[in-house]
Design a protein around this motif. Structure first.
Motif, mmCIF file in Angstrom:
data_model
loop_
_atom_site.group_PDB
_atom_site.id
_atom_site.type_symbol
_atom_site.label_atom_id
_atom_site.label_comp_id
_atom_site.label_asym_id
_atom_site.label_seq_id
_atom_site.Cartn_x
_atom_site.Cartn_y
_atom_site.Cartn_z
ATOM 1 N N GLY A 131 0.812 -1.212 0.000
ATOM 2 C CA GLY A 131 0.000 0.000 0.000
ATOM 3 C C GLY A 131 0.845 1.261 0.000
ATOM 4 N N ALA A 132 1.950 1.213 0.739
ATOM 5 C CA ALA A 132 2.852 2.365 0.766
ATOM 6 C C ALA A 132 3.459 2.619 -0.605
ATOM 7 N N LEU A 133 3.781 1.544 -1.317
ATOM 8 C CA LEU A 133 4.327 1.687 -2.671
ATOM 9 C C LEU A 133 3.308 2.318 -3.602
ATOM 10 N N TRP A 134 2.055 1.860 -3.520
ATOM 11 C CA TRP A 134 1.012 2.409 -4.372
ATOM 12 C C TRP A 134 0.873 3.923 -4.191
ATOM 13 N N SER A 135 1.096 4.390 -2.974
ATOM 14 C CA SER A 135 0.904 5.812 -2.663
ATOM 15 C C SER A 135 2.187 6.627 -2.776
ATOM 16 N N SER A 136 3.249 6.016 -3.273
ATOM 17 C CA SER A 136 4.545 6.685 -3.343
ATOM 18 C C SER A 136 4.859 7.126 -4.773
ATOM 19 N N GLU A 137 6.038 7.703 -4.927
ATOM 20 C CA GLU A 137 6.521 8.103 -6.247
ATOM 21 C C GLU A 137 7.528 7.089 -6.794
ATOM 22 N N LYS A 138 7.553 5.892 -6.217
ATOM 23 C CA LYS A 138 8.578 4.907 -6.552
ATOM 24 C C LYS A 138 8.127 3.886 -7.598
ATOM 25 N N ILE A 139 6.933 4.032 -8.116
ATOM 26 C CA ILE A 139 6.438 3.072 -9.108
ATOM 27 C C ILE A 139 7.148 3.303 -10.436
ATOM 28 N N GLN A 140 7.831 2.297 -10.921
ATOM 29 C CA GLN A 140 8.598 2.402 -12.160
ATOM 30 C C GLN A 140 7.904 1.752 -13.353
ATOM 31 N N ASP A 141 6.867 0.975 -13.077
ATOM 32 C CA ASP A 141 6.157 0.270 -14.151
ATOM 33 C C ASP A 141 4.666 0.327 -13.832
ATOM 34 N N LEU A 142 4.064 1.452 -14.174
ATOM 35 C CA LEU A 142 2.677 1.702 -13.800
ATOM 36 C C LEU A 142 1.726 0.688 -14.420
ATOM 37 N N ALA A 143 1.956 0.304 -15.657
ATOM 38 C CA ALA A 143 1.077 -0.647 -16.330
ATOM 39 C C ALA A 143 1.085 -1.993 -15.603
ATOM 40 N N PHE A 144 2.255 -2.418 -15.149
ATOM 41 C CA PHE A 144 2.352 -3.693 -14.438
ATOM 42 C C PHE A 144 1.617 -3.626 -13.098
ATOM 43 N N LEU A 151 -8.237 -2.136 -9.423
ATOM 44 C CA LEU A 151 -8.837 -0.859 -9.041
ATOM 45 C C LEU A 151 -8.321 -0.348 -7.708
ATOM 46 N N ASP A 152 -7.978 -1.260 -6.784
ATOM 47 C CA ASP A 152 -7.428 -0.817 -5.499
ATOM 48 C C ASP A 152 -6.145 -0.028 -5.715
ATOM 49 N N ALA A 153 -5.264 -0.566 -6.564
ATOM 50 C CA ALA A 153 -4.006 0.115 -6.844
ATOM 51 C C ALA A 153 -4.245 1.423 -7.591
ATOM 52 N N ILE A 154 -5.148 1.386 -8.566
ATOM 53 C CA ILE A 154 -5.425 2.584 -9.363
ATOM 54 C C ILE A 154 -5.933 3.716 -8.480
ATOM 55 N N GLU A 155 -6.850 3.401 -7.571
ATOM 56 C CA GLU A 155 -7.410 4.438 -6.704
ATOM 57 C C GLU A 155 -6.365 4.986 -5.743
ATOM 58 N N ALA A 156 -5.495 4.100 -5.218
ATOM 59 C CA ALA A 156 -4.437 4.565 -4.323
ATOM 60 C C ALA A 156 -3.467 5.476 -5.056
ATOM 61 N N ILE A 157 -3.116 5.110 -6.275
ATOM 62 C CA ILE A 157 -2.190 5.917 -7.078
ATOM 63 C C ILE A 157 -2.814 7.274 -7.395
ATOM 64 N N GLU A 158 -4.073 7.272 -7.819
ATOM 65 C CA GLU A 158 -4.743 8.525 -8.163
ATOM 66 C C GLU A 158 -4.914 9.410 -6.934
ATOM 67 N N GLY A 165 -10.935 11.317 -10.094
ATOM 68 C CA GLY A 165 -11.652 10.764 -11.239
ATOM 69 C C GLY A 165 -12.939 10.088 -10.815
ATOM 70 N N LYS A 166 -13.518 9.379 -11.742
ATOM 71 C CA LYS A 166 -14.767 8.661 -11.500
ATOM 72 C C LYS A 166 -14.536 7.522 -10.509
ATOM 73 N N LYS A 167 -15.328 7.472 -9.460
ATOM 74 C CA LYS A 167 -15.222 6.395 -8.485
ATOM 75 C C LYS A 167 -15.769 5.108 -9.091
ATOM 76 N N GLN A 168 -14.982 4.044 -8.953
ATOM 77 C CA GLN A 168 -15.342 2.785 -9.589
ATOM 78 C C GLN A 168 -15.982 1.789 -8.634
ATOM 79 N N ILE A 169 -16.050 2.144 -7.353
ATOM 80 C CA ILE A 169 -16.652 1.231 -6.385
ATOM 81 C C ILE A 169 -17.701 1.976 -5.584
ATOM 82 N N ASN A 170 -18.595 1.219 -4.997
ATOM 83 C CA ASN A 170 -19.715 1.813 -4.284
ATOM 84 C C ASN A 170 -19.289 2.292 -2.896
ATOM 85 N N ASN A 171 -18.434 3.295 -2.841
ATOM 86 C CA ASN A 171 -17.918 3.718 -1.553
ATOM 87 C C ASN A 171 -18.297 5.162 -1.218
ATOM 88 N N THR A 172 -19.322 5.694 -1.874
ATOM 89 C CA THR A 172 -19.694 7.080 -1.647
ATOM 90 C C THR A 172 -20.938 7.209 -0.772
#
Length: 281
Positions: A131-144, A151-158, A165-172
């Motif tokens: 989770g810390a990696l997802w929220s950091s600037e250390k990701i070198q291969d975003l597609a991977f 979606l968990d990773a995408i939302e953490a990164i965003e 962006g558009k929320k993809q899960i029913n969490n609102t």
């Protein structure tokens, strides 16, 4: 049809009966899953559970699946989704082999795969190193990372980049008032216990207490499954017609319209095994 979504977290649909050990939404019924399912025998048409089984100890998993079978009608469908141990191992061996022969193109993927292997098993804080990696600037291969974390990773990164962006899960949805009171009360009780432990036994004991509380909170993985062990497990509980499927495939009528495993045709959790089985008579 009566369909239940067991251990739903924040991914649920109003056409289902949604239950979880902690409810943060009015649409979700709070229930301790280790105490069985709160339904009559043979009263449910479909039982769905995503990324729950791996958090249970072996005896708890046995009880959980036996409960799913108990509440399902004859011919009822059980659909389980769990992390895919085989895929993680294959990635690890692939990128290890590349590094050994001095191909360092995918060194980040190798390190990421090692995190996938052990972080969820050993972490001591919410989200862990992954989770810390997802929220950091250390990701070198975003597609991977997106292909593995979904979606968990995408939302953490965003979220880390301040994107909205558009929320993809029913969490609102609004959290229920009683749920808020319950969690505040629990937090106050925990703080009181922590203060007592620190005063009586010191900082080391307090750290051990916090680690123990976290490891029993349900976040860590207790068991990992592959396509063989998961199918064998369901067979041992008397299920039949056991089939591995893709995220978008199901014998459950209109399943994709509920957006439980896919959103816009994209898997929520692409690192998963999807399996369905049927209860006999």
């Amino acid at each position: 049809m009566k369909m239940i979504n067991v251990g739903c977290g924040n991914v649920f649909h109003s056409s289902w009966v949604n239950i979880d050990i902690v409810s943060r939404f009015p649409e979700v019924t709070e229930h301790d899953l280790t105490q069985g399912l709160p339904f009559d025998d043979k009263s449910i048409d479909v039982c769905y559970s995503s990324h729950v089984l791996e958090h249970l100890r072996k005896n708890e998993a046995d009880y959980f699946v036996s409960e799913c079978k108990r509440v399902l009608k004859a011919g009822g469908v059980l659909r389980l989704v769990v992390p895919d141990l085989e895929a993680i191992c294959r990635n690890y061996l692939r990128y290890l082999d590349e590094l050994v022969v001095t191909n360092h193109d995918h060194e980040f993927r190798y390190d990421y795969t090692i995190l996938e292997m052990y972080d969820q098993l050993t972490r001591e804080t919410p989200g862990g190193e992954l989770g810390a990696l997802w929220s950091s600037e250390k990701i070198q291969d975003l597609a991977f990372v997106r292909s593995r974390g979904g979606l968990d990773a995408i939302e953490a990164i965003e979220s880390s980049k301040g994107m909205h962006g558009k929320k993809q899960i029913n969490n609102t949805r609004m959290t229920s008032y009683t749920g808020k009171i319950r969690r505040i009360t629990k937090k106050l009780r925990t703080k009181a216990v922590e203060l007592s432990i620190r005063l009586i036994m010191g900082k080391g004991a307090l750290q051990s207490f916090r680690q123990g509380m976290f490891r029993n909170s349900g976040e860590i993985h207790r068991v990992m499954y592959d396509r063989y062990s998961l199918a064998r497990f369901l067979k041992s509980h008397g299920f039949s017609e056991i089939n591995l499927v893709q995220a978008h495939q199901s014998q459950i009528v209109l399943f994709n319209t509920y957006l439980l495993d896919t959103v816009d045709g994209v898997p929520r959790k692409p690192d998963s095994i999807y399996i369905e089985a049927v209860r006999g008579n």
